[in-house]
Design an enzyme around this catalytic site. Structure first.
Site, PDB file in Angstrom:
ATOM      1  N   LYS A 193      43.824  38.266  45.491  1.00 14.22           N
ATOM      2  CA  LYS A 193      43.221  36.920  45.917  1.00 14.22           C
ATOM      3  C   LYS A 193      43.241  36.018  45.659  1.00 14.22           C
ATOM      4  O   LYS A 193      42.718  35.814  44.292  1.00 14.22           O
ATOM      5  CB  LYS A 193      41.422  37.662  46.664  1.00 14.22           C
ATOM      6  CG  LYS A 193      40.784  37.999  46.011  1.00 14.22           C
ATOM      7  CD  LYS A 193      38.989  38.704  46.721  1.00 14.22           C
ATOM      8  CE  LYS A 193      38.077  38.967  45.317  1.00 14.22           C
ATOM      9  NZ  LYS A 193      37.257  39.910  46.248  1.00 14.22           N
ATOM     10  N   ARG A 212      26.416  42.308  52.391  1.00 14.21           N
ATOM     11  CA  ARG A 212      27.354  40.553  52.750  1.00 14.21           C
ATOM     12  C   ARG A 212      28.150  41.847  53.464  1.00 14.21           C
ATOM     13  O   ARG A 212      27.674  42.379  54.819  1.00 14.21           O
ATOM     14  CB  ARG A 212      28.425  41.034  51.362  1.00 14.21           C
ATOM     15  CG  ARG A 212      29.159  39.902  51.784  1.00 14.21           C
ATOM     16  CD  ARG A 212      29.802  39.527  49.743  1.00 14.21           C
ATOM     17  NE  ARG A 212      30.813  40.611  49.391  1.00 14.21           N
ATOM     18  CZ  ARG A 212      31.427  40.073  47.844  1.00 14.21           C
ATOM     19  NH1 ARG A 212      31.368  39.315  47.956  1.00 14.21           N
ATOM     20  NH2 ARG A 212      32.311  41.241  47.498  1.00 14.21           N
ATOM     21  N   TYR A 248      29.593   7.932  31.608  1.00 16.48           N
ATOM     22  CA  TYR A 248      27.949   8.249  33.146  1.00 16.48           C
ATOM     23  C   TYR A 248      27.014   7.879  31.918  1.00 16.48           C
ATOM     24  O   TYR A 248      26.664   8.828  32.272  1.00 16.48           O
ATOM     25  CB  TYR A 248      28.674   8.387  34.284  1.00 16.48           C
ATOM     26  CG  TYR A 248      30.046   7.567  34.899  1.00 16.48           C
ATOM     27  CD1 TYR A 248      29.859   6.234  35.263  1.00 16.48           C
ATOM     28  CD2 TYR A 248      31.205   9.383  35.043  1.00 16.48           C
ATOM     29  CE1 TYR A 248      31.191   5.977  36.113  1.00 16.48           C
ATOM     30  CE2 TYR A 248      31.986   7.721  36.014  1.00 16.48           C
ATOM     31  CZ  TYR A 248      31.902   7.694  36.452  1.00 16.48           C
ATOM     32  OH  TYR A 248      32.812   6.768  37.343  1.00 16.48           O
TER      33      TYR A 248
END
Length: 390
Positions: free
Chosen positions: A51, A148, A270
């Site tokens: 998968k 699940r 940054y």
């Protein structure tokens, strides 16, 4: 009239050699890892879980390599993945974990895919499909505590005893999934094992499957008839606190776009998250969080990460080089000050993870796991598949 020049005659374009991001997939290591897991599965057969585009490795090439290595049972997440895999695993049994939904029936039947039924709603729809299409195999997913996907144990046991269920409903596999298989000391493993045994007893004569990669390492009590190795065959860790016995499969590299010298006292990237304490040489590479090289690996300015405050690192010519400042969308900065002068130049490649920076070590620096690191690999990686000819 002048003849047009064929640009392809003037320029040779090697996509991999010129790519800003490269991913090398060792198909021999992949096949050997699967064979290793098959041996560890003992009397059980080992399937292959492919998968999420084979955990980022590419379902086409990886699926074919696993099929050639001997895998004949596969698990995918979606019907689209199953349709793709069928081209590369012609006579394999392919289970679709998300199950079957209205509008997908034709693709299941035309591509000989096996739906995994996980809920009462899917079960009702599947029964209706069978009344129209006749006998067809399926798998039954039972929730033994994960909470699940899966039928509740009571629902699964009631279904097993339901004398009114149609004869065409004939599951070829009953399966569940461990919540804590990666923690070999967790009492949850034994609790789920005992619950699953209740289910398998009710479905006597039907093959059963409980163990994914981590479950395989728990021993033969967890193997049943079919194991489902996934992350382990792609070379990443399956069990916490255990030395990983699997071979690295993927190597990700990013091209150095520029090397520059920056003075002590200046800041990098940054938020001025890194302020240099010495004159430094910095290598800027063509990889960022848009490519799955996660911002949380930055050397600073990431307040949510506390476990490894130093951040990630790359590897070049025998040297580990730390990430400098915050990782940005398309670019990452590495501190290469400690490398010999002129060793690294624009156009070279720094390893992000692979044989020298293990994927799980890179993941830990990001505060995550190898699963996420691999499946987050972006589309801008140019892939190359290699096979050991020996």
């Amino acid at each position: 009239m002048c003849a047009m020049t064929d640009i392809s005659d003037a320029f040779e374009d090697d996509h991999f050699e010129s790519a800003g991001l490269r991913l090398t997939v060792d198909l021999s290591a992949l096949a050997q890892n699967w064979q290793d897991m098959a041996r560890r599965s003992g009397k059980a057969r080992a399937s292959a879980v492919v998968k999420a585009d084979a955990y980022g490795m590419g379902i086409e090439d990886s699926g074919e390599a696993l099929y050639m290595a001997g895998a004949r049972d596969f698990f995918v997440a979606t019907v689209d993945e199953g349709v793709t895999l069928r081209l590369y695993a012609p006579d394999a049994r392919i289970f679709v974990l998300s199950g079957i939904w209205p509008g997908t029936e034709r693709r299941f039947f035309e591509n000989d895919l096996v739906p995994v039924i996980s809920s009462e709603e899917q079960l009702a729809f599947w029964m209706a499909v069978l009344s129209d299409y006749g006998d067809y195999p399926c798998a039954l997913h039972v929730d033994t505590g994960f909470n699940r996907l899966g039928l509740h144990i009571d629902e699964a046991l009631a279904l097993a005893d339901d004398v009114s269920r149609p004869a065409s409903f004939a599951p070829v596999l009953v399966m569940s999934h461990l919540a804590c298989g990666d923690d070999q000391l967790s009492p949850m493993n034994k609790q789920q094992l005992e619950s699953f045994r209740r289910v398998t007893a009710a479905y006597e004569g039907i093959e059963s499957s409980l163990a994914a990669s981590a479950g395989v390492f728990l021993g033969e009590n967890y193997h049943f008839d079919l194991t489902r190795p996934g992350i382990a065959i792609y070379g990443a860790e399956a069990v916490h606190g255990m030395k990983n016995p699997m071979r690295p499969v993927a190597t990700a590299e990013a091209r150095v776009i520029q090397v520059k010298t920056v003075r002590a006292g200046e800041s990098v990237s940054y938020g001025r998250a890194l302020k240099l304490t010495r004159d430094s040489r910095l290598a800027i590479v063509a990889a960022g969080y848009a490519d799955g090289y996660m911002r949380s690996q930055s050397s600073g300015g990431v307040p949510l990460r506390n476990a490894l405050p130093q951040g990630g690192q790359g590897f070049f010519e025998g040297y580990h080089v730390p990430v400098a400042g915050r990782i940005t969308m398309d670019l990452t900065i590495f501190d290469v000050t400690d490398l010999p002068e002129n060793l690294i130049r624009a156009g070279d490649y720094i390893e992000l993870f692979g044989k020298n920076i293990l994927v799980d070590d890179a993941a830990r620096a990001a505060g995550t796991i190898g699963y996420e690191m691999l499946t987050s690999i972006g589309l801008r990686h140019e892939r190359k598949y290699v096979v050991d000819e020996e």
